[in-house]
Design a protein around this motif. Structure first.
Motif, mmCIF file in Angstrom:
data_model
loop_
_atom_site.group_PDB
_atom_site.id
_atom_site.type_symbol
_atom_site.label_atom_id
_atom_site.label_comp_id
_atom_site.label_asym_id
_atom_site.label_seq_id
_atom_site.Cartn_x
_atom_site.Cartn_y
_atom_site.Cartn_z
ATOM 1 N N TRP A 38 0.807 -1.216 0.000
ATOM 2 C CA TRP A 38 0.000 0.000 0.000
ATOM 3 C C TRP A 38 0.842 1.269 0.000
ATOM 4 C CZ3 TRP A 38 -4.633 0.779 -1.610
ATOM 5 C CH2 TRP A 38 -5.485 -0.314 -1.723
ATOM 6 N N ASP A 39 2.041 1.210 0.513
ATOM 7 C CA ASP A 39 2.937 2.361 0.371
ATOM 8 C C ASP A 39 3.300 2.569 -1.094
ATOM 9 O OD1 ASP A 39 2.956 3.077 3.027
ATOM 10 O OD2 ASP A 39 4.905 2.188 3.476
ATOM 11 N N ALA A 40 3.537 1.458 -1.813
ATOM 12 C CA ALA A 40 3.858 1.569 -3.242
ATOM 13 C C ALA A 40 2.659 2.073 -4.030
ATOM 14 C CB ALA A 40 4.320 0.211 -3.773
ATOM 15 N N ILE A 41 1.475 1.529 -3.748
ATOM 16 C CA ILE A 41 0.259 1.982 -4.424
ATOM 17 C C ILE A 41 0.004 3.452 -4.118
ATOM 18 C CG2 ILE A 41 -2.255 1.751 -4.467
ATOM 19 C CD1 ILE A 41 -1.841 -1.263 -3.994
ATOM 20 N N GLY A 42 0.241 3.837 -2.878
ATOM 21 C CA GLY A 42 -0.070 5.190 -2.442
ATOM 22 C C GLY A 42 0.712 6.278 -3.150
ATOM 23 N N PRO A 79 -27.003 13.661 3.818
ATOM 24 C CA PRO A 79 -27.777 14.907 3.943
ATOM 25 C C PRO A 79 -26.895 16.143 3.856
ATOM 26 C CG PRO A 79 -27.509 13.871 6.091
ATOM 27 C CD PRO A 79 -26.981 12.894 5.081
ATOM 28 N N LEU A 80 -27.499 17.251 3.480
ATOM 29 C CA LEU A 80 -26.800 18.538 3.427
ATOM 30 C C LEU A 80 -26.722 19.162 4.811
ATOM 31 C CD1 LEU A 80 -28.441 20.084 0.230
ATOM 32 C CD2 LEU A 80 -26.091 19.265 0.436
ATOM 33 N N ASN A 81 -25.626 19.910 5.013
ATOM 34 C CA ASN A 81 -25.488 20.800 6.170
ATOM 35 C C ASN A 81 -25.531 20.073 7.510
ATOM 36 O OD1 ASN A 81 -25.513 23.047 4.349
ATOM 37 N ND2 ASN A 81 -27.752 22.927 4.316
ATOM 38 N N LYS A 82 -25.026 18.849 7.526
ATOM 39 C CA LYS A 82 -24.980 18.100 8.785
ATOM 40 C C LYS A 82 -23.748 18.502 9.582
ATOM 41 C CE LYS A 82 -25.560 13.438 10.632
ATOM 42 N NZ LYS A 82 -26.803 13.841 11.319
ATOM 43 N N SER A 83 -23.880 18.535 10.903
ATOM 44 C CA SER A 83 -22.765 18.877 11.781
ATOM 45 C C SER A 83 -22.630 17.801 12.854
ATOM 46 C CB SER A 83 -23.004 20.238 12.437
ATOM 47 O OG SER A 83 -21.915 20.584 13.261
ATOM 48 N N VAL A 84 -21.411 17.276 13.026
ATOM 49 C CA VAL A 84 -21.153 16.253 14.038
ATOM 50 C C VAL A 84 -19.930 16.646 14.853
ATOM 51 C CG1 VAL A 84 -22.181 14.410 12.666
ATOM 52 C CG2 VAL A 84 -19.730 14.869 12.481
ATOM 53 N N GLY A 85 -19.811 16.045 16.017
ATOM 54 C CA GLY A 85 -18.649 16.339 16.843
ATOM 55 C C GLY A 85 -17.380 15.697 16.308
ATOM 56 N N SER A 86 -17.477 14.407 15.937
ATOM 57 C CA SER A 86 -16.269 13.677 15.551
ATOM 58 C C SER A 86 -16.558 12.727 14.395
ATOM 59 C CB SER A 86 -15.722 12.891 16.745
ATOM 60 O OG SER A 86 -16.739 12.061 17.299
ATOM 61 N N ILE A 87 -15.565 12.605 13.512
ATOM 62 C CA ILE A 87 -15.623 11.692 12.371
ATOM 63 C C ILE A 87 -14.397 10.792 12.405
ATOM 64 C CG2 ILE A 87 -15.543 11.495 9.846
ATOM 65 C CD1 ILE A 87 -16.936 14.190 9.681
ATOM 66 N N LEU A 88 -14.619 9.506 12.208
ATOM 67 C CA LEU A 88 -13.534 8.550 12.019
ATOM 68 C C LEU A 88 -13.652 7.990 10.613
ATOM 69 C CD1 LEU A 88 -11.303 6.472 12.785
ATOM 70 C CD2 LEU A 88 -13.140 5.042 13.746
ATOM 71 N N GLU A 89 -12.561 8.063 9.847
ATOM 72 C CA GLU A 89 -12.546 7.460 8.513
ATOM 73 C C GLU A 89 -11.564 6.305 8.488
ATOM 74 O OE1 GLU A 89 -12.350 8.482 3.766
ATOM 75 O OE2 GLU A 89 -11.505 9.932 5.164
ATOM 76 N N ILE A 90 -12.054 5.138 8.113
ATOM 77 C CA ILE A 90 -11.218 3.944 7.975
ATOM 78 C C ILE A 90 -10.713 3.869 6.545
ATOM 79 C CG2 ILE A 90 -11.111 1.451 8.248
ATOM 80 C CD1 ILE A 90 -11.777 2.881 10.839
ATOM 81 N N GLY A 91 -9.397 3.876 6.371
ATOM 82 C CA GLY A 91 -8.823 3.873 5.033
ATOM 83 C C GLY A 91 -9.008 5.220 4.371
ATOM 84 N N SER A 92 -8.503 6.245 4.994
ATOM 85 C CA SER A 92 -8.765 7.625 4.561
ATOM 86 C C SER A 92 -8.112 7.962 3.229
ATOM 87 C CB SER A 92 -8.280 8.617 5.626
ATOM 88 O OG SER A 92 -6.905 8.407 5.892
ATOM 89 N N GLY A 93 -7.033 7.235 2.855
ATOM 90 C CA GLY A 93 -6.354 7.561 1.608
ATOM 91 C C GLY A 93 -5.904 9.011 1.596
ATOM 92 N N TYR A 94 -6.105 9.687 0.466
ATOM 93 C CA TYR A 94 -5.671 11.076 0.360
ATOM 94 C C TYR A 94 -6.799 12.061 0.679
ATOM 95 C CZ TYR A 94 -7.831 11.074 -4.327
ATOM 96 O OH TYR A 94 -8.705 10.981 -5.378
ATOM 97 N N GLY A 95 -7.929 11.543 1.187
ATOM 98 C CA GLY A 95 -8.988 12.433 1.644
ATOM 99 C C GLY A 95 -10.120 12.638 0.660
ATOM 100 N N ARG A 96 -10.293 11.748 -0.294
ATOM 101 C CA ARG A 96 -11.293 11.938 -1.351
ATOM 102 C C ARG A 96 -12.709 12.053 -0.785
ATOM 103 N NH1 ARG A 96 -14.042 8.131 -5.257
ATOM 104 N NH2 ARG A 96 -14.374 9.326 -7.182
ATOM 105 N N ALA A 97 -13.100 11.113 0.083
ATOM 106 C CA ALA A 97 -14.472 11.124 0.600
ATOM 107 C C ALA A 97 -14.740 12.321 1.513
ATOM 108 C CB ALA A 97 -14.784 9.806 1.314
#
Length: 300
Positions: A38-42, A79-97
């Motif tokens: 994954w370092d090579a792919i990255g 949904p639009l305009n949602k606000s949350v305290g904390s987000i965890l992303e599994i497999g964040s990659g370069y931040g696309r999502a």
């Protein structure tokens, strides 16, 4: 429940260097084939390295979709305009999502945790954050580790997201991860696992699995594992997800495939056009779908 369920880590067990948290056994992790792959792919992942060389006048600076495209699937339901305290992303990659959710859906958060095994991708995420300033008010915590035991507190995360990641994780490790996601998710929290499970009944996978099994010496067990919707439901139940998020949906993706588009890296003639022409209805959607997504019903 996993035998690892009682093992706990926190970010206090990690070393922060150049904006990324690294585990104490990072040198050992670096020696694993999974991380080397994954370092090579990255380094060139979907052309995302272009962000590191763009000029100030480049159109990409003004329009992030020229770099990332527009993620679809379950993200369209967010949904639009949602606000949350904390987000965890599994497999964040370069931040696309998260970039898409911040810019197109105006999602806001106070803390963002991004976990990925690929250090090059996390360093690129830092660059993408600098260029586009997604989640502008959030505290960023980037963690370079293999996702199985999460270095976060119980009941600490409002929203867990993941995009096209779980199909790269072996079954036993994935089950451990789902149990730990349940642990850190707040009661009543939300999760979105977009296009995260390969579909066991998809003809393309069946053909590809047959070809892979012809050479047992190079067999990768990750890519021989797909799931039915019932098996995904069972994994989520076993992980305890219903205790945190009582209502969720497992549904087939809207990408369908009869033929593998490549075999051993070689394009299959006309496969792309044939797959794109498929418009199944009824039960055939679940048969021909390339994969499944799972998400909290609050999004539907």
């Amino acid at each position: 429940m996993s035998q690892l369920a009682d093992v706990k880590f926190s970010l206090n067990d990690f070393e922060l260097r150049d904006g990324i948290y690294f585990p104490s056994d990072y040198e050992q992790l670096n020696n694993t084939q999974h991380k080397k792959t994954w370092d090579a792919i990255g380094k060139t992942y979907y052309g995302s390295q272009k962000i590191e060389k763009i000029a100030d006048t480049s159109p990409i600076k003004q329009d992030y979709t020229l770099l990332t495209g527009t993620p679809g699937g379950t993200w369209n339901k967010f949904p639009l305009n949602k606000s949350v305290g904390s987000i965890l992303e599994i497999g964040s990659g370069y931040g696309r999502a998260p970039l898409h959710l911040s810019k197109a859906k105006n999602l806001r958060c106070e803390k963002y945790y991004g976990i990925d095994i690929s250090e090059p991708l996390l360093r690129r995420l830092i660059k993408v954050k600098q260029e586009y300033n997604f989640f502008p008010e959030a505290e960023f915590n980037l963690i370079c580790t293999s996702a199985e035991i999460l270095p976060l507190e119980d009941n600490s995360i409002d929203l867990v997201i993941s995009n096209c990641v779980f199909m790269h994780i072996p079954d036993a490790q994935l089950r451990n991860l789902l149990a730990d996601i349940t642990r850190v998710l707040k009661p009543g929290g939300i999760f979105v696992f977009n296009h995260s499970f390969h579909n066991k009944s998809c003809p393309s996978h069946i053909i590809h699995n047959f070809i892979r099994r012809l050479n047992p010496f190079v067999r990768n067990p990750v890519y021989l594992k797909q799931y039915t919707s019932a098996e995904i439901e069972e994994m989520l139940v076993t992980a305890g997800m219903q205790t945190k998020c009582p209502q969720y949906i497992v549904e087939p993706t809207e990408e369908y495939a009869i033929l593998p588009e490549t075999i051993k890296g070689i394009p299959v003639p006309f496969a792309n056009a044939i797959n794109r022409s498929l418009k199944p209805s009824g039960s055939l959607k679940e048969t021909l779908a390339y994969g499944f997504s799972a998400y909290s019903s609050q999004l539907d």
